[in-house]
Design a protein around this motif. Structure first.
Motif, PDB file in Angstrom:
ATOM      1  N   CYS A 260       0.807  -1.284  -0.032  1.00 32.61           N
ATOM      2  CA  CYS A 260      -0.087   0.062   0.093  1.00 32.61           C
ATOM      3  C   CYS A 260       0.814   1.433   0.035  1.00 32.61           C
ATOM      4  O   CYS A 260       1.989   1.244   0.633  1.00 32.61           O
ATOM      5  CB  CYS A 260      -0.912   0.056   1.126  1.00 32.61           C
ATOM      6  SG  CYS A 260      -1.804  -1.486   1.354  1.00 32.61           S
ATOM      7  N   SER A 261       0.551   2.222  -0.704  1.00 33.04           N
ATOM      8  CA  SER A 261       1.252   3.554  -0.783  1.00 33.04           C
ATOM      9  C   SER A 261       0.908   4.294   0.407  1.00 33.04           C
ATOM     10  O   SER A 261       1.643   5.383   0.836  1.00 33.04           O
ATOM     11  CB  SER A 261       0.946   4.376  -2.049  1.00 33.04           C
ATOM     12  OG  SER A 261      -0.738   4.460  -2.166  1.00 33.04           O
ATOM     13  N   ARG A 262      -0.338   4.190   1.219  1.00 32.52           N
ATOM     14  CA  ARG A 262      -0.689   4.881   2.458  1.00 32.52           C
ATOM     15  C   ARG A 262      -0.885   3.652   3.535  1.00 32.52           C
ATOM     16  O   ARG A 262      -1.234   2.623   3.146  1.00 32.52           O
ATOM     17  CB  ARG A 262      -1.756   5.657   2.071  1.00 32.52           C
ATOM     18  CG  ARG A 262      -1.795   6.756   1.094  1.00 32.52           C
ATOM     19  CD  ARG A 262      -2.931   7.574   0.974  1.00 32.52           C
ATOM     20  NE  ARG A 262      -3.071   8.660  -0.098  1.00 32.52           N
ATOM     21  CZ  ARG A 262      -3.918   9.235  -0.454  1.00 32.52           C
ATOM     22  NH1 ARG A 262      -5.117   9.152   0.075  1.00 32.52           N
ATOM     23  NH2 ARG A 262      -3.653  10.406  -1.358  1.00 32.52           N
ATOM     24  N   GLU A 263      -0.729   4.158   4.686  1.00 34.39           N
ATOM     25  CA  GLU A 263      -0.814   3.475   6.015  1.00 34.39           C
ATOM     26  C   GLU A 263      -2.335   3.400   6.045  1.00 34.39           C
ATOM     27  O   GLU A 263      -3.071   3.886   5.841  1.00 34.39           O
ATOM     28  CB  GLU A 263      -0.436   4.059   7.010  1.00 34.39           C
ATOM     29  CG  GLU A 263      -0.421   3.093   8.262  1.00 34.39           C
ATOM     30  CD  GLU A 263       0.289   4.012   9.509  1.00 34.39           C
ATOM     31  OE1 GLU A 263       0.284   3.223  10.655  1.00 34.39           O
ATOM     32  OE2 GLU A 263       0.618   5.005   9.443  1.00 34.39           O
TER      33      GLU A 263
ATOM     34  N   ASP B 189       8.042   4.683   2.510  1.00 37.73           N
ATOM     35  CA  ASP B 189       7.223   4.989   1.337  1.00 37.73           C
ATOM     36  C   ASP B 189       6.280   3.754   1.263  1.00 37.73           C
ATOM     37  O   ASP B 189       5.021   4.242   0.432  1.00 37.73           O
ATOM     38  CB  ASP B 189       7.980   5.216   0.312  1.00 37.73           C
ATOM     39  CG  ASP B 189       8.902   6.336   0.238  1.00 37.73           C
ATOM     40  OD1 ASP B 189       8.645   7.262   1.315  1.00 37.73           O
ATOM     41  OD2 ASP B 189      10.070   6.329  -0.330  1.00 37.73           O
TER      42      ASP B 189
ATOM     43  N   TYR C 104       3.933   0.206   2.507  1.00 37.55           N
ATOM     44  CA  TYR C 104       3.437  -0.341   3.757  1.00 37.55           C
ATOM     45  C   TYR C 104       2.792  -1.846   3.403  1.00 37.55           C
ATOM     46  O   TYR C 104       2.207  -1.979   2.473  1.00 37.55           O
ATOM     47  CB  TYR C 104       2.403   0.254   4.337  1.00 37.55           C
ATOM     48  CG  TYR C 104       2.839   1.632   4.803  1.00 37.55           C
ATOM     49  CD1 TYR C 104       3.059   2.124   6.395  1.00 37.55           C
ATOM     50  CD2 TYR C 104       2.635   2.761   4.019  1.00 37.55           C
ATOM     51  CE1 TYR C 104       3.404   3.225   6.456  1.00 37.55           C
ATOM     52  CE2 TYR C 104       2.922   4.132   4.244  1.00 37.55           C
ATOM     53  CZ  TYR C 104       3.448   4.522   5.619  1.00 37.55           C
ATOM     54  OH  TYR C 104       3.676   5.504   6.036  1.00 37.55           O
TER      55      TYR C 104
ATOM     56  N   SER D  54      -5.497   2.470  -1.804  1.00 35.52           N
ATOM     57  CA  SER D  54      -4.069   2.561  -2.074  1.00 35.52           C
ATOM     58  C   SER D  54      -3.336   1.254  -2.024  1.00 35.52           C
ATOM     59  O   SER D  54      -1.991   1.431  -2.039  1.00 35.52           O
ATOM     60  CB  SER D  54      -3.587   3.503  -0.878  1.00 35.52           C
ATOM     61  OG  SER D  54      -3.917   2.798   0.409  1.00 35.52           O
TER      62      SER D  54
END
Length: 666
Positions: A138-141, A158, A160, A178
């Motif tokens: 994932c690009s975001r948490e 960067d 996750y 994401s």
């Protein structure tokens, strides 16, 4: 013609496809393909093969790489060690070959997304378990989602990495926007179960790593699995799938239940070992035929029933319309028409039942104003009581005005609910008096009643515009008013005919056993005419004179069992036919002798030997001395003075009447 041709063509193509496919796929079961050993594995056979096997042995995707200590197989771009093969459940166990090279933070080598089918084609080397652990990048948490288990050792500033455990195809449908697929490891197949063992709830990354080191089960090719099962095993699997589908809800269960017999066809073809083409074409043809049958069952069959009911309703509507048209014309000429609600009120909701007739029940009622008592006959809805009979009765009685014929005061017709309103006869029917010792008439009154009945019948024959034949003269149909004036009743069987028409159609043959004229049973006795009513009246006269029914098998003296024969012997002697002796005068009342002699004239077997009702009235009005004895009727054996044999002859005639009565409306 087009449908049979299409079905025959499809059948031919299916059989051809089955034969070709069976020859093409049969090589997988070629006995020339030997079993082999590979590393620790022994007696390895199809679907597996090794590089040195001849073409057609096993499946190319299941080629094993053998060494002295290991048996390996390539799945996509990764190598897996095969630790065991289970031919009973059509699977084999694999472990990633480079699992030992990983550190404490491994990532699975299986990079195929969790989908069992790609572009509608079967995928080989499929995991046995449908429960999987999917790794996502994932690009975001991802926060506030407990199903996303973070893998800290694989994550960076960067990116996750998370792991999800569950049913594979569902995991990929509800990903965070994401996140994307990274890798997957099937959950181990380590104990018996219908398809797989579910992963532990809230499994950690350590649990997933443990399962990666254990390995997982891979199923045999679906074609091999399909052909290697017996019909019994296939049916068990099909019904197991049915129970699983029904657990998901009604929508998925009902179609399977409606077409459950498809499982038998599928397993029958499956167990024969034919190829994929056969198993794809034959079910298609079966489902096509099956849905045609379903269409006929649930669409065409109800449509046919609806058309039939509509046709019946249309015919009933025509009958009702004909009755309504007639009754509108009749209102201006005949009795009063009542609504069904009026009939209910007149009879106080059918509270006082007077009796049960052949055409329905009779209830006592009161007409307001005036408190006029009436008898309401409700015509029951049966085939014997159709619109034609109803019109016949209304038109017949509605035009009759005679002191010795019952008067129709009104009627009701609302669709199939019909009723006739008669004048009420408080003294009931004649049979209550002539067959009862406690309610008897003197001879003068009895003769007066007989004469009144004769005048009523003669009016039906001669007094109307059309000749009316009653066809059911009997004591039960003679009603008595307050002054014991007789009235001929129950015209449910009456028919109208021109006076000059001596021929009556056979469909008019009706009546009651014991009163039916011989010609109504056999035309050899003559034509059916008004003389048929004369015969019935004669039988009625004899019962009135004797105070008993004509045929009585329980009589104390067998010679008296049949009254007409017995009384004929009393009135005559064999050597003086036609004379009445003096001792008979002293034993029998004069009016009794008159009724008996007139009755014997009326019951002559040949209709031309009987008098008309006008002649009968003259006989009853005249004196006894002017009467001559008639010839002995057919049922009286002239060679005997006793009635024992004649009773047997009468019994035989009665039996014939009963056999023929199925042609009558008795």
């Amino acid at each position: 013609m087009a449908m049979p041709i299409v079905l025959n063509s499809l059948t031919f193509l299916c059989v051809l496809a089955v034969l070709v496919a069976g020859q093409a796929e049969g090589r997988h079961h070629d006995p020339d393909c030997p079993s082999f050993s590979c590393g620790p594995l022994r007696n390895v056979s199809s679907p597996f093969l090794q590089a040195s096997d001849p073409p057609g042995c096993g499946y190319r995707s299941y080629e094993l790489i053998c060494s002295d200590a290991k048996a390996a197989i390539r799945i996509d771009d990764a190598t897996y060690y095969v630790s065991s093969i289970n031919y009973s459940d059509y699977s084999f166990w694999v472990v990633a070959a480079d699992m030992g090279l990983y550190n404490s933070c491994p990532l699975p080598r299986w990079n195929r997304p969790p989908s069992r089918y790609h572009d509608g084609m079967e995928v080989e080397l499929e995991p046995r378990s449908s429960w999987q652990a999917c790794f996502l990048k994932c690009s975001r948490e991802v926060k506030n989602n407990a199903t996303y288990i973070p893998v800290a050792c694989l994550s960076t500033n960067d990116t996750y990495v998370y792991v999800l455990t569950g049913y594979g195809s569902i995991l990929m449908e509800y990903l965070e926007p994401s996140c994307g697929y990274l890798a997957m490891i099937p959950w181990p197949w380590d104990s018996p179960g219908p398809w797989c063992n579910k992963p532990q709830e809230n499994a950690s990354y350590a649990d997933v790593v443990k399962s990666m080191r254990i390995g997982f089960a891979v199923r045999f090719p679906f074609r091999y699995f399909r052909r290697s099962t017996s019909i019994k095993e296939c049916l068990i699997r099909q019904f197991r799938d049915l129970s699983q589908d029904c657990s998901y809800g009604v929508k998925s269960c009902v179609p399977k239940i409606l077409l459950v017999d498809g499982a038998f066809w599928y397993c029958l073809v499956d167990a024969t070992g034919f190829g994929d083409y056969a198993l794809s074409i034959i079910p298609f043809v079966f489902w096509f035929v099956k849905w045609i049958a379903v269409l006929c069952r649930f669409v065409l069959a109800p449509l046919v029933v609806l058309i039939f009911l509509a046709h019946k309703y249309w015919k009933t509507r025509i009958t009702i319309d004909a009755v309504e048209k007639f009754l509108r014309m009749q209102q201006m000429l005949g009795p009063m028409r009542y609504a069904y609600t009026d009939i209910t009120a007149i009879t106080s909701h059918f509270r006082d039942k007077l009796g049960q007739g052949g055409y329905g029940s009779v209830f006592k009622g009161v007409l307001l104003p005036g408190n006029v008592h009436v008898a309401v006959k409700m015509l029951e809805g049966n085939p014997n009581c159709n619109g034609e009979d109803f019109i016949n009765e209304v038109s017949t009685i509605g035009r009759i005005h005679h002191v010795n014929v019952v008067r129709l005061m009104g009627f009701c017709s609302e669709e199939m609910r019909r009723a006739l309103v008669y004048e009420y006869m408080p003294q009931g029917s004649l049979d209550k008096y002539i067959f009862s010792s406690g309610k008897s008439f003197c001879w003068d009154k009895l003769a007066e009643i007989a004469l009144g009945i004769a005048r009523g019948i003669d009016y039906l024959h001669q007094g109307c515009d059309m000749q009316i034949l009653h066809f059911d003269i009997k004591p039960h149909n003679i009603l008595l008013d307050n002054n014991f004036v007789p009235k001929v009743a129950d015209f449910g069987l009456a028919k109208l005919y021109p006076r000059d028409n001596s021929f009556v159609p056979s469909r008019a043959l009706r009546g009651t056993i014991g009163y039916i004229a011989p010609e109504m049973i056999s035309r050899s006795f003559g034509a059916i005419s008004s003389k048929s009513d004369v015969y019935s009246f004669g039988m009625l006269l004899l019962e009135m004179a004797g105070g008993r029914r004509n045929a009585d098998p329980n009589a104390a003296n067998t010679s008296q069992a049949y009254y007409p024969s017995w009384v004929y012997d009393r009135l005559t002697q064999q050597d003086h036919v036609g004379e009445i002796f003096a001792h008979v005068y002293t034993e029998m009342h004069e009016l009794e002798r008159k009724l008996c002699i007139v009755g014997l004239w009326c019951i002559q077997m040949r209709c031309q030997d009987r008098p008309t009702m006008s002649d009968v009235i003259e006989m009853l009005e005249g004196g006894i001395h002017s009467l001559q004895m008639p010839s002995r009727p057919f049922f009286c054996d002239e060679g005997h003075n006793h009635a024992e044999d004649t009773y047997h002859l009468s019994s035989e005639l009665t039996e014939i009447s009963e056999d023929m009565s199925e042609n009558f409306d008795v």
